[in-house]
Design a protein around this motif. Sequence first.
Motif, PDB file in Angstrom:
ATOM      1  N   UNK A   1       0.733  -1.380   0.040  1.00  0.00           N
ATOM      2  CA  UNK A   1       0.129   0.045   0.124  1.00  0.00           C
ATOM      3  C   UNK A   1       0.882   1.449  -0.078  1.00  0.00           C
ATOM      4  N   UNK A   2       0.809   1.989  -1.171  1.00  0.00           N
ATOM      5  CA  UNK A   2       1.610   3.230  -1.137  1.00  0.00           C
ATOM      6  C   UNK A   2       1.295   4.155  -0.212  1.00  0.00           C
ATOM      7  N   UNK A   3       0.110   4.230   0.515  1.00  0.00           N
ATOM      8  CA  UNK A   3      -0.475   5.008   1.643  1.00  0.00           C
ATOM      9  C   UNK A   3      -0.259   4.382   2.901  1.00  0.00           C
ATOM     10  N   UNK A   4       0.387   3.265   2.939  1.00  0.00           N
ATOM     11  CA  UNK A   4       0.490   2.484   4.428  1.00  0.00           C
ATOM     12  C   UNK A   4       1.141   3.729   5.435  1.00  0.00           C
ATOM     13  N   UNK A   5       0.633   3.508   6.797  1.00  0.00           N
ATOM     14  CA  UNK A   5       1.314   4.186   7.642  1.00  0.00           C
ATOM     15  C   UNK A   5       2.859   4.667   7.767  1.00  0.00           C
ATOM     16  N   UNK A   6       3.502   3.575   7.475  1.00  0.00           N
ATOM     17  CA  UNK A   6       4.975   3.720   7.422  1.00  0.00           C
ATOM     18  C   UNK A   6       5.603   4.642   6.380  1.00  0.00           C
ATOM     19  N   UNK A   7       4.509   4.782   5.324  1.00  0.00           N
ATOM     20  CA  UNK A   7       5.112   5.537   4.079  1.00  0.00           C
ATOM     21  C   UNK A   7       5.629   6.838   4.113  1.00  0.00           C
ATOM     22  N   UNK A   8       5.108   7.612   5.002  1.00  0.00           N
ATOM     23  CA  UNK A   8       5.419   9.035   5.169  1.00  0.00           C
ATOM     24  C   UNK A   8       6.675   9.153   6.242  1.00  0.00           C
ATOM     25  N   UNK A   9       7.009   7.961   7.152  1.00  0.00           N
ATOM     26  CA  UNK A   9       8.133   8.414   7.925  1.00  0.00           C
ATOM     27  C   UNK A   9       9.379   7.404   7.862  1.00  0.00           C
ATOM     28  N   UNK A  10       9.114   6.189   6.948  1.00  0.00           N
ATOM     29  CA  UNK A  10      10.209   5.304   6.928  1.00  0.00           C
ATOM     30  C   UNK A  10      11.395   6.179   6.201  1.00  0.00           C
ATOM     31  N   UNK A  11      12.624   6.025   6.709  1.00  0.00           N
ATOM     32  CA  UNK A  11      13.627   6.474   6.125  1.00  0.00           C
ATOM     33  C   UNK A  11      13.686   5.912   4.486  1.00  0.00           C
ATOM     34  N   UNK A  12      13.289   4.774   4.547  1.00  0.00           N
ATOM     35  CA  UNK A  12      13.226   4.073   2.645  1.00  0.00           C
ATOM     36  C   UNK A  12      12.008   3.375   3.118  1.00  0.00           C
ATOM     37  N   UNK A  13      11.348   3.732   1.909  1.00  0.00           N
ATOM     38  CA  UNK A  13       9.757   2.817   1.667  1.00  0.00           C
ATOM     39  C   UNK A  13       9.840   2.475   0.282  1.00  0.00           C
TER      40      UNK A  13
END
Length: 373
Positions: free
Chosen positions: A33-45
């Motif tokens: 999911x490109x909008x997963x909760x981690x997407x905005x804050x992971x150093x790499x997604x």
Amino acid sequence: MQKLGLLGGGQLGKMLLQAAMDLDIHVKSLDPDPDAPCAKIAPEFVVGSFLDFDTVYQFGQDCDVITIEIENVNLEALKKLQAEGKKVFPQPEVLEIIQDKRIQKQFYQDNNLPTSDFILTDSIEDIKQNIDFLPAFNKLGKGGYDGRGVQKLSSEADISLAFTEPSLLEKAIDFDKEIAVIVARNEHGEIKTFPTVECVFHPVHNLVEYLFAPAEVSTQIHDEACKIAIETAAKLGIVGLLAVEMFLTKDGQILINEVAPRTHNSGHHTIRANHTSQFEQHLRAVLGLPLGDTTAHSKAAMVNLLGEDGFTGEAKYQGMEESLSISGVYPFLYGKKITKPFRKMGHITVVDEDLESLKAKVSKVKETLKVVA
């Protein structure tokens, strides 16, 4: 700096990332999911499937350690990465036992770990031949989570609800409480448990509605639950975190229901209530660091914030200001844009020194804070 590969980018990953920032750990997350909760804050997604062999294998190439926030991942890719010298925690062979509830249940029996009676079934015909075993819970071997893949069969009249795929019949237990212990184990064999918690499940949707920590049980029951959790982690040989969900029966027996090899809903309150959170502890365990102090510094409760029935669409949080005005109330929103009935949208941790005051705050928050569209 070690690079940690995380299979999954949901809310558990988001909370893990927040703990990783404190330890300056570089996390690379994989989720479809490109909008997963981690997407905005992971150093790499990375957008991709954690079920696809090539995607997982390529993803792990530049990671020092690979871990999970969901157990339904491609094990063959993880086995290949492990064989090539990558550290994969929890280990693929542990995930293989836990991914299939049939194998998981058999593991308890084979290792003399206390669990309820069960029958393995391959078809509805098998279930029909075991009518006298009812009432029981019919659980899918693979693919069930958050209450999905679990069906109560009270009598022969419920047979139409049974699963046609390989599953198991688990004897319905007349329990007093559902409790859980989260245990961590690192590569060096160091093991620590968090205090026992008491879980209250939604009567229809089979997921945790709220919990209290510590559980209102005797010291003897708490010690026994921790002992069972430690023994389960040691026999699995797991490196990482293991959430052990148990039944406390009316006659004081403790039986393992099932386990999760990762951070878990029954440990969310530890972010606010314990010296070390379950998320920091998981990082410490998989990175070979000394395990942290799990002592609680206050009584706590955790309320799951579920999408209200009858609402689907862009999430709105009713009653947020009123909830925030209550001392010791800490909402944690998962960043999911769309709400659906009973979707996990966040949780609220409530802390208080007094148990009655804690319970009153929980009731108030449950009445006040609603996720609508």
